[in-house]
Design a protein around this motif. Structure first.
Motif, PDB file in Angstrom:
ATOM      1  N   MET A  74       0.824  -1.213   0.000  1.00 22.00           N
ATOM      2  CA  MET A  74       0.000   0.000   0.000  1.00 22.00           C
ATOM      3  C   MET A  74       0.857   1.262   0.000  1.00 22.00           C
ATOM      4  SD  MET A  74      -2.876  -1.186  -0.540  1.00 22.00           S
ATOM      5  CE  MET A  74      -3.507   0.471  -0.796  1.00 22.00           C
ATOM      6  N   ALA A  75       2.047   1.182   0.586  1.00 20.67           N
ATOM      7  CA  ALA A  75       2.960   2.335   0.537  1.00 20.67           C
ATOM      8  C   ALA A  75       3.380   2.593  -0.913  1.00 20.67           C
ATOM      9  CB  ALA A  75       4.184   2.086   1.418  1.00 20.67           C
ATOM     10  N   ALA A  76       3.555   1.521  -1.672  1.00 17.93           N
ATOM     11  CA  ALA A  76       3.897   1.669  -3.098  1.00 17.93           C
ATOM     12  C   ALA A  76       2.728   2.300  -3.851  1.00 17.93           C
ATOM     13  CB  ALA A  76       4.262   0.309  -3.691  1.00 17.93           C
ATOM     14  N   VAL A  77       1.513   1.815  -3.585  1.00 15.77           N
ATOM     15  CA  VAL A  77       0.325   2.357  -4.252  1.00 15.77           C
ATOM     16  C   VAL A  77       0.164   3.839  -3.890  1.00 15.77           C
ATOM     17  CG1 VAL A  77      -2.176   2.134  -4.555  1.00 15.77           C
ATOM     18  CG2 VAL A  77      -0.790   0.075  -4.197  1.00 15.77           C
ATOM     19  N   THR A  78       0.318   4.149  -2.604  1.00 16.70           N
ATOM     20  CA  THR A  78       0.194   5.530  -2.131  1.00 16.70           C
ATOM     21  C   THR A  78       1.178   6.444  -2.852  1.00 16.70           C
ATOM     22  OG1 THR A  78      -0.530   4.776   0.033  1.00 16.70           O
ATOM     23  CG2 THR A  78       0.364   7.007  -0.076  1.00 16.70           C
ATOM     24  N   THR A  79       2.434   6.013  -2.918  1.00 13.14           N
ATOM     25  CA  THR A  79       3.460   6.823  -3.577  1.00 13.14           C
ATOM     26  C   THR A  79       3.070   7.121  -5.019  1.00 13.14           C
ATOM     27  OG1 THR A  79       5.134   5.756  -2.215  1.00 13.14           O
ATOM     28  CG2 THR A  79       5.915   6.916  -4.170  1.00 13.14           C
ATOM     29  N   VAL A  80       2.625   6.095  -5.724  1.00 13.26           N
ATOM     30  CA  VAL A  80       2.289   6.274  -7.141  1.00 13.26           C
ATOM     31  C   VAL A  80       1.145   7.279  -7.304  1.00 13.26           C
ATOM     32  CG1 VAL A  80       1.375   5.102  -9.182  1.00 13.26           C
ATOM     33  CG2 VAL A  80       3.204   4.040  -7.854  1.00 13.26           C
ATOM     34  N   ALA A 139       6.931  -2.611  -3.872  1.00 10.98           N
ATOM     35  CA  ALA A 139       7.930  -2.148  -4.832  1.00 10.98           C
ATOM     36  C   ALA A 139       7.249  -1.314  -5.908  1.00 10.98           C
ATOM     37  CB  ALA A 139       8.656  -3.329  -5.468  1.00 10.98           C
ATOM     38  N   ILE A 140       7.958  -0.259  -6.327  1.00 12.31           N
ATOM     39  CA  ILE A 140       7.535   0.530  -7.483  1.00 12.31           C
ATOM     40  C   ILE A 140       8.662   0.378  -8.496  1.00 12.31           C
ATOM     41  CG2 ILE A 140       6.800   2.802  -8.311  1.00 12.31           C
ATOM     42  CD1 ILE A 140       6.766   3.581  -5.235  1.00 12.31           C
ATOM     43  N   VAL A 141       8.345  -0.086  -9.676  1.00 10.87           N
ATOM     44  CA  VAL A 141       9.383  -0.269 -10.698  1.00 10.87           C
ATOM     45  C   VAL A 141       9.101   0.714 -11.828  1.00 10.87           C
ATOM     46  CG1 VAL A 141      10.754  -1.995 -11.897  1.00 10.87           C
ATOM     47  CG2 VAL A 141       9.168  -2.723 -10.114  1.00 10.87           C
ATOM     48  N   TYR A 142      10.167   1.356 -12.306  1.00  9.07           N
ATOM     49  CA  TYR A 142      10.022   2.443 -13.271  1.00  9.07           C
ATOM     50  C   TYR A 142      10.556   2.029 -14.626  1.00  9.07           C
ATOM     51  CZ  TYR A 142      10.050   4.653  -8.661  1.00  9.07           C
ATOM     52  OH  TYR A 142       9.824   4.968  -7.341  1.00  9.07           O
ATOM     53  N   ILE A 198      10.438   9.288 -14.401  1.00  4.97           N
ATOM     54  CA  ILE A 198       9.465   8.855 -13.380  1.00  4.97           C
ATOM     55  C   ILE A 198      10.208   8.273 -12.192  1.00  4.97           C
ATOM     56  CG2 ILE A 198       7.369   7.514 -12.910  1.00  4.97           C
ATOM     57  CD1 ILE A 198       6.869   7.295 -15.830  1.00  4.97           C
ATOM     58  N   GLU A 199      11.328   7.617 -12.449  1.00  6.27           N
ATOM     59  CA  GLU A 199      12.105   7.060 -11.335  1.00  6.27           C
ATOM     60  C   GLU A 199      12.533   8.176 -10.382  1.00  6.27           C
ATOM     61  OE1 GLU A 199      15.859   5.145 -12.196  1.00  6.27           O
ATOM     62  OE2 GLU A 199      16.131   4.602 -10.088  1.00  6.27           O
ATOM     63  N   GLU A 200      13.018   9.267 -10.955  1.00  3.45           N
ATOM     64  CA  GLU A 200      13.473  10.378 -10.130  1.00  3.45           C
ATOM     65  C   GLU A 200      12.348  10.913  -9.243  1.00  3.45           C
ATOM     66  OE1 GLU A 200      15.459  13.899 -12.049  1.00  3.45           O
ATOM     67  OE2 GLU A 200      16.734  12.227 -12.732  1.00  3.45           O
ATOM     68  N   ARG A 201      11.195  11.099  -9.869  1.00  2.20           N
ATOM     69  CA  ARG A 201      10.044  11.614  -9.129  1.00  2.20           C
ATOM     70  C   ARG A 201       9.592  10.597  -8.060  1.00  2.20           C
ATOM     71  NH1 ARG A 201       7.921  15.921  -6.986  1.00  2.20           N
ATOM     72  NH2 ARG A 201       5.690  15.704  -6.668  1.00  2.20           N
ATOM     73  N   LEU A 254       7.785  11.249   1.508  1.00  5.22           N
ATOM     74  CA  LEU A 254       6.630  10.715   2.241  1.00  5.22           C
ATOM     75  C   LEU A 254       7.078   9.785   3.374  1.00  5.22           C
ATOM     76  CD1 LEU A 254       4.422   9.890  -0.884  1.00  5.22           C
ATOM     77  CD2 LEU A 254       3.873  11.630   0.823  1.00  5.22           C
ATOM     78  N   GLY A 255       8.297   9.301   3.298  1.00  8.06           N
ATOM     79  CA  GLY A 255       8.820   8.413   4.350  1.00  8.06           C
ATOM     80  C   GLY A 255       8.252   7.004   4.272  1.00  8.06           C
ATOM     81  N   LEU A 256       8.204   6.441   3.071  1.00 11.79           N
ATOM     82  CA  LEU A 256       7.519   5.156   2.890  1.00 11.79           C
ATOM     83  C   LEU A 256       8.458   4.000   2.540  1.00 11.79           C
ATOM     84  CD1 LEU A 256       4.376   6.458   0.945  1.00 11.79           C
ATOM     85  CD2 LEU A 256       4.550   5.882   3.367  1.00 11.79           C
ATOM     86  N   ALA A 257       9.763   4.217   2.697  1.00 12.76           N
ATOM     87  CA  ALA A 257      10.716   3.190   2.262  1.00 12.76           C
ATOM     88  C   ALA A 257      10.726   1.971   3.182  1.00 12.76           C
ATOM     89  CB  ALA A 257      12.112   3.793   2.185  1.00 12.76           C
TER      90      ALA A 257
END
Ligand SMILES: *Cc1c(COP(=O)(O)O)cnc(C)c1O
Length: 379
Positions: free
Chosen positions: A75-81, A207-210, A215-218, A226-229
């Motif tokens: 969900m942290a990955a979804v939130t970030t996106v 995981a978020i894969v770019y 987009i990777e940079e952003r 956001l502190g989601l790592a």
């Protein structure tokens, strides 16, 4: 290199001090500078951590992306996106996506200026009809959870490319071993690594894969801001788990096929949803887009013949639990468990019933799994 090699050899051999074969865990929150402005590439673990980097390299290589951010949870990955978007933007997604994603979209981000259309993603015409000038993202989850409906990824990305719309694929269910969304034109791939990537039900992660550097940079900026790592320990476990992804996926699939075939013949089962069955209505698309069928299936229990509770009381090898993608088999009722947060109306619309049982088929001996189901279905 083939995926089986990539998963074993990427993100390892990081230790130049002692030559450890396995990537160490670096539990340090901070890293010292040799001089102002001079460090070894790491300063603070929220921003980056060597163990996490190793996992990120591995997952990026498996998906064929330029980079990856490992996050604390799926969900942290979804939130970030979602933070790639701006207030006023509109998102098109499925009416049968993961319950947690549905909740995040409908009750959190909808109140923050984003709008969403939840459509039948099997129907490209329905996606086209939902397009608006302010549509900036199409969120794909295929196969869907729990009914294993398939979205035609290439058709969606073609539609999006004409209009400059970002496409995201949640690839949790098949993993890069069975589906590679970048090859079909997707911009961002998301995983709950809690599931198949880690595979051992002992961490949560995402995981978020770019596909491209911008987009990777952003994305990296957002994960840090956001502190989601992901924590180093969890990243280390995921890196250990991912090395056997190929072997596990093959075993999950073989077992799922046997279980699906068994259930389909059973008189107390009304319907089975599994992409590997001939009865799946999207066979042509499945063969075109997927390299395998995965380990998830669902079925409709005939509760006029056996009560739901009775079935769950009797299963011994299938624990009644949410989550999926681990080596052990699990069963659950989406209506009351994984998808309850969707609410009744949305559940009905998506085709989930009170009798729908979702199965995450593990890697045990399939004969034992079928025998267990057989005695449980006797009721
Ligand atoms: C589990 C899951 C998520 C959420 O991941 P968590 O690790 O539980 O936060 C997102 N999408 C899909 C398809 C999932 O199965």
């Amino acid at each position: 290199m083939r995926i089986r090699t990539v998963s074993v050899h990427t993100g390892v051999a990081k230790d130049k001090s002692y030559n450890s074969v396995i990537t160490p865990i670096y539990p340090s929150s901070t890293f010292y500078f040799d001089a102002i402005g001079k460090n070894k590439g790491y300063d603070y673990t929220r921003t980056a951590n060597p163990t996490r980097t190793a996992l990120e390299e591995n997952i990026a290589a498996l998906e064929g992306g330029v980079g990856c951010s490992a996050t604390a949870t799926g969900m942290a990955a979804v939130t970030t996106v979602m933070f790639l978007l701006k207030p006023g933007n509109h998102v098109i997604t499925g009416d049968d996506i993961y319950g947690g994603s549905y909740r995040l979209f409908s009750s959190i981000f909808s109140g923050m200026g984003l709008s969403f259309s939840f459509v039948n993603m099997r129907d490209v015409a329905a996606i086209r009809a939902a397009l608006r000038p302010e549509t900036k993202m199409i969120w794909i989850e295929t196969p869907s959870n729990p009914l294993l409906n398939i979205t035609d990824i290439a058709a969606v990305t073609a539609l999006a490319a004409e209009r400059g719309i970002l496409t995201v694929a949640d690839n949790t269910f098949l993993s890069p071993y069975f589906q590679r969304p970048f090859e079909l034109g997707v911009d961002v791939v998301v995983h709950s690594t809690t599931k198949y990537i880690n595979g051992h039900s002992d961490i949560v992660g995402g995981a978020i894969v770019y596909r491209a550097k911008e987009i990777e940079e952003r994305g990296r900026y957002l994960v840090n801001a956001l502190g989601l790592a992901q924590a180093p320990y969890d990243a280390w476990l995921a890196l250990r788990g991912v090395k056997t992804l190929a072997q596990r996926m093959e075993a999950h699939q073989e077992n799922a096929m046997k279980v699906a075939e068994y259930l389909e013949r059973h008189p107390r089962v009304k319907k089975v949803y599994y992409p590997g069955l001939k009865s799946h209505p999207q066979g042509e698309l499945i063969r075109r887009q997927m390299k395998g069928f995965g380990g998830m299936l669902a079925f409709e229990l005939d509760t006029s013949k056996i009560p739901l509770d009775r079935f769950f009381e009797r299963t011994k090898l299938f624990a009644l639990a949410e989550s999926l993608g681990g080596v052990e088999s699990l069963v659950e009722v989406p209506w009351q468990m994984s998808h309850a947060s969707m609410g009744e109306a949305a559940l009905k619309l998506s085709g989930i019933t009170r009798e729908t049982i979702r199965v995450s088929v593990g890697i045990e001996a399939w004969e034992d799994l079928v025998e267990d189901l057989d005695q449980a279905l006797k009721g």
